[in-house]
Every structure is written in structure tokens, then in C-alpha cells.
Design a protein around this motif. Structure first.
Motif, short mmCIF file in Angstrom:
data_model
loop_
_atom_site.label_atom_id
_atom_site.label_comp_id
_atom_site.label_asym_id
_atom_site.label_seq_id
_atom_site.Cartn_x
_atom_site.Cartn_y
_atom_site.Cartn_z
N LEU A 1 0.82 -1.21 0.00
CA LEU A 1 0.00 0.00 0.00
C LEU A 1 0.85 1.26 0.00
CD1 LEU A 1 -2.76 1.33 0.12
CD2 LEU A 1 -2.70 1.11 2.61
N ASP A 2 1.94 1.28 0.78
CA ASP A 2 2.81 2.45 0.79
C ASP A 2 3.40 2.70 -0.59
OD1 ASP A 2 2.31 2.72 3.49
OD2 ASP A 2 4.03 1.51 4.08
N LEU B 1 6.98 6.62 1.49
CA LEU B 1 7.12 5.19 1.74
C LEU B 1 7.14 4.88 3.24
CD1 LEU B 1 9.78 4.16 -0.94
CD2 LEU B 1 7.36 3.49 -0.90
N TRP B 2 7.55 5.82 4.05
CA TRP B 2 7.64 5.63 5.51
C TRP B 2 6.54 6.41 6.26
CZ3 TRP B 2 11.86 6.78 2.39
CH2 TRP B 2 12.78 5.74 2.22
N ARG B 3 5.49 6.77 5.54
CA ARG B 3 4.46 7.64 6.15
C ARG B 3 3.71 6.93 7.29
NH1 ARG B 3 -0.78 6.91 4.52
NH2 ARG B 3 -1.13 5.14 3.13
N ARG B 4 3.69 5.59 7.32
CA ARG B 4 3.01 4.86 8.40
C ARG B 4 3.98 4.30 9.43
NH1 ARG B 4 -1.35 0.82 5.84
NH2 ARG B 4 0.46 0.13 4.62
N ARG B 5 5.15 3.87 8.98
CA ARG B 5 6.13 3.32 9.91
C ARG B 5 6.82 4.41 10.71
NH1 ARG B 5 9.28 -0.27 5.61
NH2 ARG B 5 8.47 1.42 4.32
N ALA B 6 7.15 5.54 10.06
CA ALA B 6 7.81 6.66 10.75
C ALA B 6 7.18 7.96 10.24
CB ALA B 6 9.31 6.64 10.51
N ALA C 1 6.53 10.88 11.58
CA ALA C 1 7.18 12.15 11.91
C ALA C 1 8.42 12.37 11.03
CB ALA C 1 7.58 12.15 13.40
N VAL C 2 9.19 11.32 10.81
CA VAL C 2 10.37 11.43 9.95
C VAL C 2 9.95 11.76 8.52
CG1 VAL C 2 12.36 10.19 9.02
CG2 VAL C 2 11.69 9.89 11.42
N ALA C 3 8.92 11.08 8.02
CA ALA C 3 8.45 11.34 6.67
C ALA C 3 7.96 12.77 6.52
CB ALA C 3 7.34 10.36 6.32
N PHE C 4 7.20 13.26 7.49
CA PHE C 4 6.71 14.64 7.41
C PHE C 4 7.87 15.64 7.46
CE2 PHE C 4 5.40 18.57 9.53
CZ PHE C 4 4.38 18.99 8.69
N GLY C 5 8.84 15.39 8.34
CA GLY C 5 9.99 16.30 8.41
C GLY C 5 10.78 16.34 7.12
N SER D 1 -0.93 11.70 7.25
CA SER D 1 -0.37 10.45 7.77
C SER D 1 0.16 10.63 9.19
CB SER D 1 0.75 9.96 6.85
OG SER D 1 0.26 9.73 5.54
N LEU D 2 0.78 11.80 9.46
CA LEU D 2 1.27 12.06 10.81
C LEU D 2 0.10 12.15 11.80
CD1 LEU D 2 3.55 12.76 12.80
CD2 LEU D 2 3.30 15.15 12.10
#
Length: 429
Positions: free
Chosen positions: A34-35, A91-96, A98-102, A130-131
């Protein structure tokens, strides 16, 4: 919409529900699918048009001149680099989240510092959503601050073509919509999780109540068995000993003892069949049940006669309105008296004397059984801390009516006293 239309939607809704469950299970098994699909979809819808035309938003001269001059044209390589920086962190919007948004916010700020406008900027709103949905709630305040600062930079860049306040209103409304959508779905998921947890707890509580009911029924049957077997066996043993002693000296007394043993055994067998009948599993067609009334105060006279035949002298008296007692109270009183007389016969032995009194006064019922103690070595003395299953059973029966049972030595014998509360549960008199 007619009823036929609604009925026709039933199978469709069911199929959609099953498809949704399959998709959720597949996502739980392979979340990266899905990501990756989200990244590919954003690239095809928002990145590919800019790459095909070789410029960003409004760079083709379709808009007003002042609007076109507000943006910087980027080479394809630079545009692709910025698009990659905006889209790839999703790709990391669900696993991380905050990191993806930053990461997306940093590339977004760099892009608008260069004065470039890309359709891939929608990734910033996807990252905020996502965040909100997957991240920690305490991270939202600083994310909103970062979002407001980045959108303020955009409003300043397009001020030559659009009013700063109009641009801020549009951009902040879009960000608020992404934030609200994430919060709404998060709250809905939390509610569903709470409902599933509550359903699981209710199922566990239902199973526990079933097990407790089974245990309570087993304890009730065990008490009935103890009362029936304990009392009748004590009477039978005492009669057998007396019959054996009188067989040589007075054969007629021995014959009388044998008859009493037979009567007592038949009575015990009938009561056992009645109690065990509720536990027997029917094999084949159900037979007509053999019903008999539960013992009550009217049966205490027969109980005392059986104990007297075994050699224990019993003086029985009542006081108060005993006829008004309901069947449950009468059964409790009968079993307590039965157990107390059985203990007296067992410990005090033949020739002892027992005074039995049942007194009803207002909303209290008192049972007193006082024995004279053993006359000789036939009886076995009891210690103050001796407590068998019989006394425990009497206390459990008395507790059903808010009462208690006490047993204590009184001279050479013992006194058993039981107090029951006859007040209805609702407090009505």
C-alpha cells in the motif's frame, strides 16, 4: 430509492465489506504494498505531468503574466530531484510518520526558497494527514507550526500574483482539511478498537459467569449430597451398632433396628435419586421426571423421630409464625438442623440429649441446637478449632439469607446457633 433498490444493494454491500476485509488482511501481511502504491499514484497524478511538459505550475504561459513571473523554471533534472525528495519519504508515512513529514517539509521549504512550484507539493498534505493518523498526538503541535511556516513562505512567494491573505486562507484550509480527516479516521479507528475490546471482554465475562454458575451449582449439589449422605449414614451406622449389640440380648430390638436401617436407607436413596436426577444426561427419549417436594419445617418432626430412633434424645420446639416462611427459607432451616443433629449424633453419641429451638421474631429467624455432650467413651470430644465441611455448608446456606452460623462448646456439649435475615431484598416488608 425504492425498497427493491435497497434490497438489491444488500449483496453489493456484503461483497464490498468482504473485499474491504481482504484488503485489510493483505495490508497487515504486506504493508509495503500500500505504501508503494500511494507513492506510485502520487507520482503518476502529480509528478508525471510536470516532467512531460518540462516545467512546473503555470510555467507554460497559460496564466496571467504576473502569475507566470512568480515562479522559477527548473531543469528536468532539478525538478526530478525535488519530486523525489517530496514523494519518496511517503514510503515511511506509516512506519515513521514524523520522519516522513519532516523530510517532505524540508524539501518543500527548499523548493519554495528557489521559487519553484510543483504539483508534487501535495505530498506535504499527505504527510500531514499520515502524521495525524499514525503518529503521536504530541507531535502534532510542532508539525502544525512547521506547516504554517512552510505555507507562509508559499504565500509570500505568490504575493505578486495573489493576495497573501487569500493564499494563506486557501493553503491553511487545505492543511486543516488534511488534519481534520486524519483526526476523524483516527478517532473512528479508536472507537472501533474500543468496541472490539469491549466485545471481547463481554465474551470473557460471559464465559466466566457460565463457569461461576456451574461451580455454584456443583457446590449446591455437593452440599445437598453431604447433607443427605452424612445424616443418613450417621443414623444407619448408629442403628447398626445398636442392632448388633441388641441381637443377642433382645432379638426384637435388633429386628426393629434392621427395619429402621432399611427405612433410612430407602429415604436416603430416594433423596439421592432426586438430587442426581438433575445431573443425569438423558439417553434417548426423556422419561417422566420423578418429582418430590423439597423438605421443609413440616419434615423436621420426621427428622427428629429418625434421630431419636438412633438413640439421640431430641427436644424440639418452635416459636413465632413459622408457617409464613417461604420454601427456600424452610429448606435452609431443614438442612441446617439436619447437619447440626447429624454432628450431635456423630460426636455426642447414643444417650445424649439435644435441645432444638426455631424462633421467628420480626424479620429474624434463629436456630439453636444445644447438646449435652457424650455420656461415655462412645462419643468423641471436639476441639474448638475443629471445622468440617458440614459447618462450612451451614454457613454458606445461612449466607444466602444474610445470616451467619456459630458453633462453640457449652459445658460438656456444644451449641450451634444460626441467625437468618428474613427481610426481602428490596427492603419491602
Amino acid at each position: 430509492m425504492t425498497t427493491d433498490d435497497l434490497s438489491g444493494m444488500g449483496p453489493l454491500v456484503a461483497r464490498l465489506g468482504r473485499a474491504g476485509q481482504r484488503l485489510r488482511h493483505a495490508d497487515q501481511a504486506r504493508p509495503w504494498v500500500l505504501d508503494t502504491a500511494v507513492v506510485v499514484l502520487v507520482f503518476l497524478m502529480f509528478c508525471l505531468p510536470d516532467l512531460l511538459h518540462g516545467h512546473g505550475i503555470a510555467g507554460d504561459g497559460d496564466g496571467p503574466r504576473r502569475f507566470r513571473l512568480a515562479f522559477t523554471r527548473l531543469p528536468v533534472a532539478g525538478m526530478l530531484a525535488l519530486q523525489t525528495g517530496l514523494v519518496l519519504p511517503l514510503l515511511w508515512r506509516r512506519r515513521a510518520p514524523a520522519v516522513a513529514f519532516g523530510a517532505v517539509a524540508a524539501v518543500f521549504v527548499v523548493q519554495w526558497s528557489l521559487g519553484a512550484a510543483l504539483r508534487a507539493d501535495v505530498a506535504l498534505f499527505v504527510a500531514l494527514y499520515s502524521l495525524t493518523l499514525h503518529g503521536r498526538l504530541r507531535q502534532l503541535p510542532w508539525a502544525c507550526v512547521v506547516m504554517a511556516g512552510a505555507l507562509g513562505l508559499v504565500a509570500a512567494r505568490v504575493s505578486a500574483a495573489v493576495s497573501v491573505w487569500d493564499a494563506l486562507f486557501f493553503l491553511l484550509s487545505t492543511a486543516t482539511a488534511a488534519l481534520a480527516l486524519g483526526l476523524m479516521i483516527r478517532i473512528r479507528r479508536a472507537q472501533l478498537a474500543g468496541l472490539r475490546d469491549r466485545a471481547a471482554r463481554l465474551e470473557i465475562e460471559r464465559d466466566q459467569r457460565g463457569r461461576l454458575a456451574v461451580a455454584a451449582e456443583r457446590a449446591r449439589v455437593a452440599r445437598e449430597m453431604h447433607d443427605i449422605v452424612g445424616h443418613n449414614l450417621s443414623v444407619i451406622i448408629t442403628l447398626a451398632d445398636a442392632g448388633a449389640y441388641a441381637a443377642g440380648a433382645a432379638p426384637e430390638r435388633g429386628e426393629e433396628a434392621l427395619h429402621l436401617i432399611g427405612d433410612t436407607g430407602r429415604q436416603a436413596l430416594g433423596e439421592l435419586r432426586r438430587v442426581l436426577g438433575v445431573l443425569r444426561e438423558a439417553d434417548g427419549p426423556p422419561a417422566e421426571p420423578e418429582l418430590s417436594p423439597q423438605p421443609g419445617l413440616a419434615d423436621i418432626d420426621a427428622l427428629c423421630e429418625g434421630v431419636r430412633a438412633a438413640g439421640l434424645e431430641v427436644v424440639y420446639r418452635t416459636a413465632g409464625d413459622t408457617d409464613a416462611l417461604d420454601s427456600g427459607v424452610q429448606l435452609t432451616v431443614y438442612r441446617i438442623v439436619q447437619e447440626a443433629l447429624t454432628n450431635t449424633l456423630k460426636h455426642a453419641g447414643v444417650g445424649a440429649r439435644a435441645n432444638l429451638a426455631i424462633v421467628v421474631e420480626d424479620a429474624r429467624l434463629t436456630i439453636t441446637v444445644q447438646d449435652s455432650g457424650p455420656l461415655g467413651p462412645a462419643g468423641r470430644p471436639r476441639t474448638a478449632n475443629e471445622e468440617g465441611h458440614g459447618l462450612v455448608g451451614m454457613r454458606e446456606r445461612a449466607a444466602l439469607y444474610g445470616g451467619h452460623v456459630s458453633a462453640s462448646p457449652a459445658g460438656a456439649g456444644w451449641t450451634v446457633r444460626a441467625d437468618l435475615d428474613l427481610t426481602p431484598e428490596d427492603g419491602a416488608r
